[in-house]
Design a protein around this motif. Structure first.
Motif, PDB file in Angstrom:
ATOM      1  N   GLY A  39       0.861  -1.183   0.000  1.00 56.16           N
ATOM      2  CA  GLY A  39       0.000   0.000   0.000  1.00 56.16           C
ATOM      3  C   GLY A  39       0.894   1.228   0.000  1.00 56.16           C
ATOM      4  O   GLY A  39       1.394   1.621  -1.026  1.00 56.16           O
ATOM      5  N   TYR A  49      -3.366   2.089  -3.365  1.00 52.09           N
ATOM      6  CA  TYR A  49      -4.091   0.929  -2.866  1.00 52.09           C
ATOM      7  C   TYR A  49      -4.866   0.234  -3.968  1.00 52.09           C
ATOM      8  O   TYR A  49      -5.508   0.875  -4.808  1.00 52.09           O
ATOM      9  CB  TYR A  49      -5.037   1.357  -1.729  1.00 52.09           C
ATOM     10  N   GLU A  77      -5.669   7.126   1.977  1.00 52.31           N
ATOM     11  CA  GLU A  77      -6.490   5.930   1.783  1.00 52.31           C
ATOM     12  C   GLU A  77      -7.947   6.295   2.080  1.00 52.31           C
ATOM     13  O   GLU A  77      -8.468   6.099   3.187  1.00 52.31           O
ATOM     14  CB  GLU A  77      -5.984   4.802   2.679  1.00 52.31           C
ATOM     15  N   SER A 136      -7.661   5.375  -4.661  1.00 54.35           N
ATOM     16  CA  SER A 136      -8.375   4.222  -4.102  1.00 54.35           C
ATOM     17  C   SER A 136      -9.795   4.105  -4.636  1.00 54.35           C
ATOM     18  O   SER A 136     -10.345   3.012  -4.679  1.00 54.35           O
ATOM     19  CB  SER A 136      -8.486   4.380  -2.582  1.00 54.35           C
ATOM     20  N   GLU A 182      -3.939  -0.882   7.188  1.00 53.32           N
ATOM     21  CA  GLU A 182      -2.500  -0.986   7.006  1.00 53.32           C
ATOM     22  C   GLU A 182      -1.854  -1.021   8.379  1.00 53.32           C
ATOM     23  O   GLU A 182      -2.342  -0.348   9.302  1.00 53.32           O
ATOM     24  CB  GLU A 182      -2.027   0.244   6.219  1.00 53.32           C
ATOM     25  N   ALA A 231      -0.517  -3.712   3.705  1.00 48.25           N
ATOM     26  CA  ALA A 231      -1.859  -3.191   3.413  1.00 48.25           C
ATOM     27  C   ALA A 231      -2.756  -4.364   3.029  1.00 48.25           C
ATOM     28  O   ALA A 231      -2.344  -5.237   2.260  1.00 48.25           O
ATOM     29  CB  ALA A 231      -1.805  -2.196   2.266  1.00 48.25           C
ATOM     30  N   THR A 236      -6.645  -4.882   1.700  1.00 47.18           N
ATOM     31  CA  THR A 236      -7.932  -4.283   1.319  1.00 47.18           C
ATOM     32  C   THR A 236      -8.951  -5.383   1.059  1.00 47.18           C
ATOM     33  O   THR A 236      -8.643  -6.568   1.190  1.00 47.18           O
ATOM     34  CB  THR A 236      -7.791  -3.441   0.037  1.00 47.18           C
TER      35      THR A 236
END
Lengths: 453, 493, 135
Positions: free
Chosen positions: A73, A77, A241, A265, A385, A426, A428
């Motif tokens: 990240g 991202y 982010e 993002s 993160e 990171a 997601t």
């Protein structure tokens, strides 16, 4: 091979119409002493099919995220982009248009930007937002430039937990413009309130923090606000982010004056870092000092509602040497992508995005923390993160992960040598449990193998 | 009635379009993961719409927008040429689009190779030694270039040089960039042929002896005229200790014909979204790489792409570098498009672009010069500037002519710029237009000139056929309405 | 044609501000000509909160005035202590256009050096100035 439609014969006729014999006659003002007396030394032209093959080959020299599970990240991202987003923003009526200076034939882009401005306000909790900036780093620079004003002097206090690339960019502009850049130290991975309090003076023009900060840590936004607003300094919150805003308190709620950040993002591809999407939002009181373009609603001569670029006297083409920002071209197409993305996710989906990132990151964090030799660096709450002290140098770990088809975390040791061997992971919504478990297994195995050696 | 609802006014509570992956990990209460104080109390009040509504809404908006793909776009200074479709496809390849900027060099060899080669192409096209690809746009390139010049002067103990000279026809970004780089600007007058007034330049150089940091200039300038005195200008500025900055906005006129380096410039920025056909995207993104001559290379922002024995790599900037001007390597996917364009055209193709752009501009200028005032009557380069003075005397201004063009499905020229020409109309046809399109434009412009003389009210009421008429700019600026607000009574739940 | 209404009872600066003196107070605004050149005024940045506590010296920059396409700096034509600012212009900047010598006034100052009045133009001189400038 050419996109010039007119044939040589047609061009001859056109030259005759102009009243000259050859193109050279039109190039007379360019004197021989400045002429390039040879052809440009460029590779020879390629027809489209050959070019396509070449480009495809070059692109395949890269490890794209379709083939690797990534835990990287650090400011950029990977999120899932619904199909509807590119299908709409890649319509050529949008992407082949210029800045909407002729509003009668640009209502589509203008209205989309008005919607973008609204959505940025909705997610940040701010009053007003502009039509975009180049990227997060330059959006934060613009916040500093707004704070130091036309005189361009004063102190800008910057948390050391602001993205290192953003800090580097700020230092460059501070030197050129003539304001003072000062860093605020960290405590347990968060901005030190004691350091901040000690550094604030009547010369402080802005305090800049990042939320979540570069380590993924959630700062105490309200405590920093209280200290900052004991002076006349502006409180600038940088967001890299923005998926966090689905679930984490909006900066508008804890008293930010300016929210500047990176919107990649939200619906834009990573694209090796660009084009990215800078966004800039503020309280109402700064509306006539905002950098960049603004779209406003008005009425036409038939009484219909419509949209125009407005408050243009702030901008360089009118204010020229008195302008406090020089931005002209921005990132409108990415602002459109983000608008469509946020509309597609909607109220419930955007919250769910934040929740999923948060949950998956915490799952990964807790599993990694249980591996022998790996230790979370900080105790603060975090979003998607987190920083981990690693038993091996991150470079070595990452090389071993790559062999397993995994892109590991960001190596913190260059930017923060005081942290020792440390890595920023990171996680997601794009990562599955399978991805995370594979990472955990690999981290364990790599460390174990190394111990055996 | 042709107002389009806002996305916020569509839909109904509970509707949504995109779906997220199935959550495949154990669920714990959120406030057991982070303290409730950090959690957002209310979700952001984003739209609640289904996918079909998203599609219809933004498709409708696209139909209310005019791009190069719809019609002629002779917007001076903006180089609205055709945006080749293969460029878009190449920028969408997963190997470029789905690449993280901080991935290890070994994983991004293709991207690094592309950047390395593109830097070389741009250096060759501009006659410069090296090029940074970081700047995101022309104005970003300008301030980067000026910072390089500032660092150069400081390194020589000449940080006191604080004046940047800017011709009166310059783009507004030039003086704004100079101010942000900590400089004071001094304006240079144009001479009777539309170039820099060399006598005035000499006066200014003498008046600010020892203080000159740089001259910023476009050539061809904003009148579309090539400054014939460029060698002389460069010599004088250099003799005064200043650097020459080339604003590359008008590079579409000179590809393969002359180069900023050959004219004596030390720094140049490109607008790849103009010269190299990358689309303007409704206002952006662009890309504004900056090239420099040998003596300025140490001051470039870093890192720079390099070729090593082991392949391609990022090379850190040296101690004299100005530092970063943004995060990551630049607007990479825009650079991919520009690379594709240069490889498609090759050396001869690039020159053919400029020659054809110059021909098209002269063709339109000569065809219309009887109908509109031409303040500088000489060969133009890729664009030219008419004045609507004659039409204004009958009551129709440049703005009215622009609005009337909308009725014919033609995007108007840039108007009221450059500031040195009253009622300016700056016309840049570009090289990618057919002769028929140019002939149609010429016929329409003649008709409008006739209308301006005989029925000016037709122009004053224009546009007649667009989805909205002329919009009230004064109201917009007096009572700014910059966002939609939730109407509390509107919820159906 | 540019509007060149120049009332006789005022004094004028070459930066197009006017001054009306009553006792030891002076009211300040911009001329008919200046508002006409600017076009529709959309916004004024005046020292709204500084009344009673700010000394202005002749030539000081005291604010900005904006139309849709232009922005102009405002300079104080005569030295004095700032007494009042026309708050009505916050909501109704168009009064500068519709009534520049009346409701469009901007500031009232208490004169600190009445002798400075001699540096300003009377109506006839200002009218001539507008002509000579090719206005």
């Amino acid at each position: 091979m050419s996109y010039v439609p007119n044939t040589a014969a047609e061009q001859q006729e056109m030259l005759r119409a102009v009243g000259v014999e050859t193109i050279e006659d039109l190039l007379k003002p360019i004197s021989p002493e400045v002429r390039l007396q040879r052809a440009l030394a460029l590779p020879k032209a390629l027809p489209e099919p050959d070019l396509r093959r070449l480009m495809l080959r070059m692109s395949e020299e890269n490890a794209d995220l379709d083939h690797y599970a990534s835990f990287l990240g650090a400011g950029s991202y990977e999120h899932i982009i619904p199909s509807v987003v590119p299908h709409l923003y890649k319509r050529s009526e949008f992407y082949t248009s210029y800045t909407p200076y002729q509003p009668e034939i640009s209502q589509g882009m203008l209205q989309a930007i008005y919607e973008f401005q609204t959505m940025i306000c909705q997610i940040t909790g701010m009053d007003v937002a502009n039509a975009s900036m180049y990227d997060g780093s330059t959006a934060v620079v613009e916040a500093a430039l707004l704070a130091v004003g036309p005189a361009g002097v004063g102190d800008v206090l910057v948390s050391r937990a602001l993205d290192p690339q953003y800090r580097a960019t700020l230092r460059t502009y501070a030197w050129a413009r003539g304001f003072t850049y000062r860093e605020i130290g960290l405590e347990d991975g968060a901005t030190s309130l004691a350091d901040l309090e000690a550094a604030l003076t009547p010369q402080t023009k802005a305090v800049i923090i990042q939320q979540p900060n570069f380590f993924g840590v959630l700062e105490d936004g309200r405590a920093i606000e209280r200290l900052t607003h004991k002076t006349s300094a502006l409180y600038v919150v940088a967001i890299t982010e923005p998926a966090s805003l689905g679930v984490i308190t909006a900066p508008g709620e804890y008293g930010a004056d300016i929210v500047a950040g990176e919107g990649q993002s939200l619906g834009s591809p990573l694209g090796y870092g660009g084009p990215a999407l800078g966004f800039f939002a503020s309280r109402d009181q700064f509306v006539r000092r905002l950098p960049g373009r603004l779209v406003g609603k008005t009425v036409d001569d038939r009484g219909q509602e419509g949209y125009v670029l407005t408050l243009q006297t702030r901008e360089q083409h009118i204010r020229r040497e008195r302008a406090t920002s020089n931005i002209c071209t921005n990132q409108a197409l990415l602002a459109l992508a983000t608008t469509i993305y946020l509309a597609a996710l909607g109220k419930a989906g955007f919250r769910e995005l934040g929740v999923q990132c948060l949950r998956k990151a915490h799952y990964a964090h807790d599993r990694i923390a249980r591996i022998a030799g790996y230790r979370p660096l900080f105790t603060h709450p975090y979003f998607d993160e987190f920083a981990i002290a690693t038993p091996l140098p991150p470079e070595q770990l990452n090389a071993a992960l790559r062999e397993r088809g995994i892109i590991g975390g960001y190596d913190l040791s260059a930017d923060y040598p005081e942290l020792g061997d440390a890595m920023l992971f990171a996680v997601t919504e794009a990562r599955t449990r399978e991805d995370i478990d594979a990472l955990v297994e690999a981290l364990e195995e790599i460390a174990g193998t190394a111990n055996v050696n | 009635m042709s107002t389009e609802q806002l996305i916020f006014e569509r839909g109904a509570p509970g509707r949504r379009a995109a779906t997220l992956p199935t959550l495949d990990i154990p669920e714990q209460p959120l406030d057991s993961l982070i303290p409730a104080a950090y959690l957002r109390a209310e979700p952001a009040p984003l739209p609640e719409v289904s996918e079909i509504e998203v599609v219809r809404h933004y498709t409708h908006l696209s139909q209310r927008n005019f791009g190069v793909d719809q019609g002629f776009y002779p917007l001076g200074s903006c180089t609205m040429k055709y945006n080749p479709k293969i460029n878009e496809d190449m920028a969408s390849l997963p190997g470029f689009a789905r690449l993280h900027p901080l991935e290890h060099e070994s994983m991004t060899q293709g991207a690094l190779q592309l950047l390395y080669e593109l830097e070389q192409y741009l250096a060759e096209i501009s006659g410069m030694r090296r090029v940074t690809l970081q700047p995101a746009a022309g104005a970003h390139g300008e301030i980067t270039g000026l910072m390089i010049i500032k660092a150069y002067h400081e390194s020589r103990g000449e940080g006191h040089r604080n004046i940047v000279l800017i011709p009166d026809g310059a783009h507004g970004t030039n003086p704004a960039s100079a101010t942000l780089a900590g400089y004071t600007t001094v304006e240079l007058r144009s001479d009777a042929r539309g170039g820099v007034d060399v006598a005035h330049l000499e006066e200014v150089l003498a008046a600010h002896d020892g203080k000159i940091a740089a001259l910023m200039m476009t050539n061809p300038n904003t009148l579309g005229l090539f400054d014939e005195n460029i060698v002389e200008i460069a010599r004088r500025v250099h003799e005064a200790g200043g650097q020459l900055y080339y604003d590359g906005a008008n590079s579409n006129a000179i590809l393969g014909i002359t180069r900023a380096g050959d004219m004596g410039f030390d720094v140049v920025h490109f607008n790849l979204h103009k010269t190299c056909s990358t689309p303007h995207g409704g206002g952006g993104p662009g890309a504004g790489p900056v090239g420099v001559a040998e003596h300025l290379v140490p001051f470039l922002p870093g890192p720079l792409p390099a070729q090593t024995e082991d392949g391609y790599a990022w090379e850190d900037a040296g101690p004299l570098s100005i530092g970063r001007v943004r995060a990551n390597c630049g607007n990479f996917l825009v650079l991919v498009r520009a690379y594709t364009y240069i490889r498609f055209n090759g050396p001869d193709g690039m020159r053919h672009v400029s020659e054809s752009a110059v021909l098209n501009a002269n063709y339109v200028m000569r065809a219309l010069q009887a109908d509109y005032d031409l303040p500088y009557d000489r060969e133009c380069m890729h664009e030219f500037v008419f004045s609507a003075n004659r039409q204004k005397k009958r009551g129709a201004t440049a703005l009215d002519i622009a609005k009337r063009l909308l009725d014919f499905g033609i995007h108007p020229p840039t108007i009221y710029f450059p500031l040195v020409v009253p009622e300016a109309m700056m016309i840049e046809p570009t090289e990618t237009e057919t002769r028929e399109t140019l002939d149609t434009f010429i016929a329409v412009m003649r008709q409008i000139a006739q209308e301006a003389a005989e029925r000016p009210e037709l122009l004053l009421e224009a546009p007649h056929d667009t989805v909205v008429g002329r919009l009230d700019q004064t109201l917009a600026a007096r009572k700014p309405d910059l966002r939609w607000h939730t109407q509390p009574v509107q919820t159906l739940a | 044609m540019a509007n060149t209404d120049v009332p006789d009872d005022l004094k004028y600066a070459d930066t197009h501000e006017w001054v009306r003196v009553q006792g030891d107070e002076a009211t300040i605004g911009i001329s008919e000509y200046a508002q006409d050149e600017l076009g529709d005024v959309v916004y004024l940045d005046l020292p709204w909160d500084d009344a009673g506590q700010r000394e202005l010296r002749i030539g000081d920059h005291f604010g900005d005035i904006e139309s849709v396409k232009a922005t102009s700096e405002l300079f104080i034509p005569i030295s004095g202590t700032l007494l009042r600012v026309n708050d009505a212009l916050k909501a109704a900047p168009e009064q500068v256009n519709s009534d520049p010598y009346g409701a469009g006034w901007m500031l009232v100052v208490k004169l600190s050096d009445p002798a400075e009045l001699a540096k300003l133009m009377d109506a006839a001189a200002y009218a001539k100035f507008l002509e000579s400038e090719g206005h």
